[in-house]
Scaffold this active site. Structure first.
Site, PDB file in Angstrom:
ATOM      1  N   GLY A   1       0.817  -1.194   0.000  1.00 17.02           N
ATOM      2  CA  GLY A   1       0.000   0.000   0.000  1.00 17.02           C
ATOM      3  C   GLY A   1       0.859   1.254   0.000  1.00 17.02           C
TER       4      GLY A   1
ATOM      5  CD  GLN B   1       6.270  10.498   2.767  1.00 16.35           C
ATOM      6  OE1 GLN B   1       7.142   9.772   2.324  1.00 16.35           O
ATOM      7  NE2 GLN B   1       6.445  11.795   2.956  1.00 16.35           N
TER       8      GLN B   1
ATOM      9  N   GLY C   1       4.326  14.584  -3.910  1.00 17.40           N
ATOM     10  CA  GLY C   1       3.960  13.169  -3.981  1.00 17.40           C
ATOM     11  C   GLY C   1       3.442  12.715  -5.323  1.00 17.40           C
ATOM     12  CD  GLU C   2       3.221  14.875 -11.191  1.00 15.44           C
ATOM     13  OE1 GLU C   2       3.148  14.562 -12.392  1.00 15.44           O
ATOM     14  OE2 GLU C   2       3.436  16.044 -10.797  1.00 15.44           O
TER      15      GLU C   2
END
Length: 289
Positions: free
Chosen positions: A65, A68, A85-86
């Site tokens: 999963g 962060q 976080g792209e």
């Protein structure tokens, strides 16, 4: 496209004396968002993502999963714009995730833009051109001096200047650096010679696989070489001259030039930096003869 101006208001919240990460508050909430409702930041300075690395991250996400959460802000149309976080978002799409854990921050468009620039410059996986473009945008759009930028992104003033010099190189050199055909060390060597000789050195670096040190030697030789022939004169030389230069380049990384006089004679010039180069020439001949 020319970057938009006017990011003066509210920048103290990001570019204050405290570290950048402590200035990204308040965080309004954490949520699980439909992945189709999340969109990239249109002003994101990062333009390339390693496909193999994305596949590896996607495999990890399938098993463990998303560990962060990414950070987003809610847009006026109800979508969520990525602040950071792209890469995780892209990998999650490959892993066929339907939702993604996110931190939703309350931040205006001006600060979103500046935060994205700072966050990306501090990444370790950007290429040098992307870093340079991010720095240039911070200088122009946030009205920073090079000294102020140095303090904000934690890089030396000399490093800032070296990155910005890359943007003055020909497009072909920038592309070679961006695609990994040359390193920043090669690019710095190329930047140190006259513009009309830069593409010539780039071609040699790529074709011969020169080390940075060899590129620096070739750059010094080019910089010291007087320009005695015009480009049109060189184009009139027989094709055999080019073949001879190619053969000599197997032995020498230094600049090689053929100068032809009007009476049909001429000379072959091989540049060298110091006496140690002479010893290296001898060693190369000894191994090939």
């Amino acid at each position: 496209m020319k970057p938009q101006k006017g990011l003066g208001r509210g920048l103290d919240a990001i570019f204050g004396t405290d570290p950048v990460n402590t200035k990204l508050k308040p965080m309004s909430s954490m949520a699980e968002i439909d992945i189709t409702e999340i969109i990239p930041n249109p002003t994101q300075p990062r333009t390339q993502f390693d496909e193999e690395a994305l596949d590896e991250l996607a495999d990890s996400i399938r098993q463990l999963g998303v560990i962060q959460p990414i950070t987003v802000k809610k847009a006026d149309d109800g979508k969520y714009i990525i602040i950071s976080g792209e890469r995780r978002w892209r990998a999650a799409q490959r892993a066929d995730l339907k939702t993604l854990p996110v931190y939703i921050r309350e931040v205006d468009d001006e600060n979103l833009h500046a935060m994205a620039l700072v966050e990306n410059i501090q990444r370790q996986d950007l290429n040098a051109i992307e870093i340079a473009l991010g720095m240039q945008r911070l200088i122009e759009e946030c009205h920073l001096t090079q000294d102020a930028l140095s303090e904000r992104v934690g890089k030396k003033r000399s490093s800032i200047a070296n990155y910005l010099r890359l943007l003055k190189l020909p497009d072909e050199v920038q592309l070679a650096l961006k695609e990994g055909f040359i390193s920043m060390g090669h690019a710095k060597a190329i930047a140190g010679i006259p513009a009309e000789q830069q593409l010539r050195l780039l071609k040699k670096c790529v074709k011969k696989g020169l080390s940075v040190r060899q590129a620096e030697e070739a750059a010094r030789a080019l910089a010291e070489q007087p320009t005695t022939t015009s480009a049109s004169d060189e184009e009139e030389y027989p094709e055999s001259y080019s073949r001879l230069v190619e053969q000599l380049e197997r032995f020498f990384s230094q600049e090689i030039a053929i100068k032809r006089s009007k009476n049909g004679g001429g000379k072959i010039v091989i540049g060298f930096t110091d006496d140690k180069d002479i010893e290296r020439f001898i060693e190369r001949f000894a191994t090939h003869v």
